[in-house]
Design an enzyme around this catalytic site. Structure first.
Site, PDB file in Angstrom:
ATOM      1  N   SER A 191      10.066  57.717  60.384  1.00 48.11           N
ATOM      2  CA  SER A 191      10.050  56.795  59.402  1.00 48.11           C
ATOM      3  C   SER A 191       9.447  58.350  58.823  1.00 48.11           C
ATOM      4  O   SER A 191       8.225  59.116  58.996  1.00 48.11           O
ATOM      5  CB  SER A 191       8.890  56.031  59.183  1.00 48.11           C
ATOM      6  OG  SER A 191      10.232  54.656  60.450  1.00 48.11           O
ATOM      7  N   PRO A 192       9.754  57.989  57.607  1.00 43.71           N
ATOM      8  CA  PRO A 192       8.506  59.073  56.386  1.00 43.71           C
ATOM      9  C   PRO A 192       7.174  58.897  56.316  1.00 43.71           C
ATOM     10  O   PRO A 192       6.937  58.146  56.555  1.00 43.71           O
ATOM     11  CB  PRO A 192       9.190  59.384  54.715  1.00 43.71           C
ATOM     12  CG  PRO A 192      10.755  58.144  55.395  1.00 43.71           C
ATOM     13  CD  PRO A 192      10.533  57.737  56.614  1.00 43.71           C
ATOM     14  N   CYS A 215       3.870  60.628  54.043  1.00 43.57           N
ATOM     15  CA  CYS A 215       3.037  61.182  53.382  1.00 43.57           C
ATOM     16  C   CYS A 215       1.994  62.108  54.009  1.00 43.57           C
ATOM     17  O   CYS A 215       1.382  61.776  54.266  1.00 43.57           O
ATOM     18  CB  CYS A 215       2.298  60.825  51.700  1.00 43.57           C
ATOM     19  SG  CYS A 215       3.518  60.179  50.700  1.00 43.57           S
ATOM     20  N   ALA A 227       8.698  62.307  51.528  1.00 44.08           N
ATOM     21  CA  ALA A 227       8.715  61.738  50.027  1.00 44.08           C
ATOM     22  C   ALA A 227       9.006  63.553  49.341  1.00 44.08           C
ATOM     23  O   ALA A 227       8.072  64.373  49.368  1.00 44.08           O
ATOM     24  CB  ALA A 227       8.418  61.565  49.250  1.00 44.08           C
ATOM     25  N   GLN A 257      13.810  62.622  52.897  1.00 44.45           N
ATOM     26  CA  GLN A 257      13.980  61.266  51.740  1.00 44.45           C
ATOM     27  C   GLN A 257      13.616  62.742  50.200  1.00 44.45           C
ATOM     28  O   GLN A 257      12.471  63.158  50.044  1.00 44.45           O
ATOM     29  CB  GLN A 257      12.309  60.398  51.917  1.00 44.45           C
ATOM     30  CG  GLN A 257      12.312  59.634  50.319  1.00 44.45           C
ATOM     31  CD  GLN A 257      10.928  59.032  51.158  1.00 44.45           C
ATOM     32  OE1 GLN A 257       9.858  58.969  51.219  1.00 44.45           O
ATOM     33  NE2 GLN A 257      10.810  57.332  52.174  1.00 44.45           N
ATOM     34  N   TYR A 264       8.116  53.322  42.490  1.00 44.68           N
ATOM     35  CA  TYR A 264       7.842  55.086  42.216  1.00 44.68           C
ATOM     36  C   TYR A 264       9.439  54.634  40.849  1.00 44.68           C
ATOM     37  O   TYR A 264       9.726  53.426  41.075  1.00 44.68           O
ATOM     38  CB  TYR A 264       8.610  55.391  43.041  1.00 44.68           C
ATOM     39  CG  TYR A 264       7.244  55.770  44.058  1.00 44.68           C
ATOM     40  CD1 TYR A 264       5.835  56.021  43.175  1.00 44.68           C
ATOM     41  CD2 TYR A 264       7.247  56.133  45.511  1.00 44.68           C
ATOM     42  CE1 TYR A 264       4.684  56.315  44.793  1.00 44.68           C
ATOM     43  CE2 TYR A 264       6.376  56.297  46.365  1.00 44.68           C
ATOM     44  CZ  TYR A 264       4.839  56.484  45.938  1.00 44.68           C
ATOM     45  OH  TYR A 264       3.925  56.590  46.792  1.00 44.68           O
TER      46      TYR A 264
END
Length: 192
Positions: A22-23, A25, A61, A106, A188
Site C-alpha cells: 500500500s502507499p 508517505c 502520494a 498514487q 484531501y
C-alpha cells in the site's frame, strides 16, 4: 490454494498474486535542493518490496502540482526532473522484482491539508512561507482544524488542477508506471 497466491487480473493489469504494498508517505524528498523529486531513499524503500516478491507496489502520494504536496518533503509528479527520478525507480522494480512485478503511482492533491510539517519534525500545523510552506487551496476558505486558512479555488483553478492530474498521468506513463491510483480520501482536495 488460498486466494492470496492466485493471479489476479484487473482490466489490463495482470498480477502474479495478491500480495501488494500500500502507499506509505515517506517525507523523504529534499525540500531545498530537489523539491518533490524522489531519491535514493525511495529507490531503496520501493525496491526492497520488489526484491521481496511483491506483485504490486504503490508509491506514496505524488502531488500533481507543487501546492498539492502534503508537506515540503513530499514527492511529486509535476515536472520532468520528478518523472526522470521515478523512471529510475520503476526500472529498478521491473528489473529486480519477480517476473511481472508491477508498480503504480498514487496521484494526489492535499488541498487545504497541504503545506504541513512532516511527522518527524516534532511540530504540527501549517508550515509558514518563511519556512518553505505555501498558501493552500480548497473548495472554500474554510481551514482544517489547526491549519492555515486556504484560498478558495476559482473555476479556472479547478480546471487547472484537473489538467494537472492529466499531465501527471501522462508523466506516470512515460516514467514506466504500470497503473495509477487517484487519492480521494483523508480530507484531501478531491475528498473535500
Amino acid at each position: 490454494m488460498p486466494a492470496l497466491f492466485q493471479p489476479l487480473k484487473l482490466r489490463g493489469l495482470e498480477l502474479q498474486h495478491r500480495g501488494w504494498v500500500s502507499p506509505m508517505c515517506q517525507y523523504s524528498c529534499d525540500p531545498d535542493d530537489a523539491p518533490g523529486v524522489p531519491n535514493d531513499w525511495h529507490l531503496m524503500h520501493l525496491g526492497s518490496f520488489a526484491a521481496g516478491g511483491a506483485a504490486l507496489i504503490l508509491t506514496e502520494a505524488a502531488a500533481v502540482n507543487a501546492e498539492g504536496r502534503i508537506s515540503p518533503r513530499d514527492a511529486g509528479l509535476y515536472n520532468d526532473a520528478q518523472a526522470e527520478a521515478w523512471q529510475r525507480i520503476t526500472s529498478f522494480v521491473h528489473r529486480h522484482g519477480p517476473a511481472e512485478a508491477k508498480i503504480g503511482v498514487q496521484l494526489a492533491h492535499a488541498g487545504r491539508k497541504g503545506s504541513t510539517y512532516w511527522p518527524f519534525s516534532g511540530r504540527q500545523g501549517s508550515v509558514p512561507e518563511s519556512d518553505g510552506g505555501w498558501t493552500t487551496v480548497g473548495p472554500s476558505a474554510s481551514a482544517f482544524d489547526g491549519y492555515a486558512v486556504p484560498a478558495a479555488m476559482t473555476e479556472e483553478q479547478i480546471r487547472g488542477v484537473i489538467g494537472d492530474f492529466a499531465a501527471a498521468a501522462g508523466r506516470a506513463l512515460d516514467a514506466g508506471f504500470d497503473t495509477m491510483e487517484i487519492h480521494a480520501a483523508h480530507g484531501y482536495l478531491l475528498h473535500q
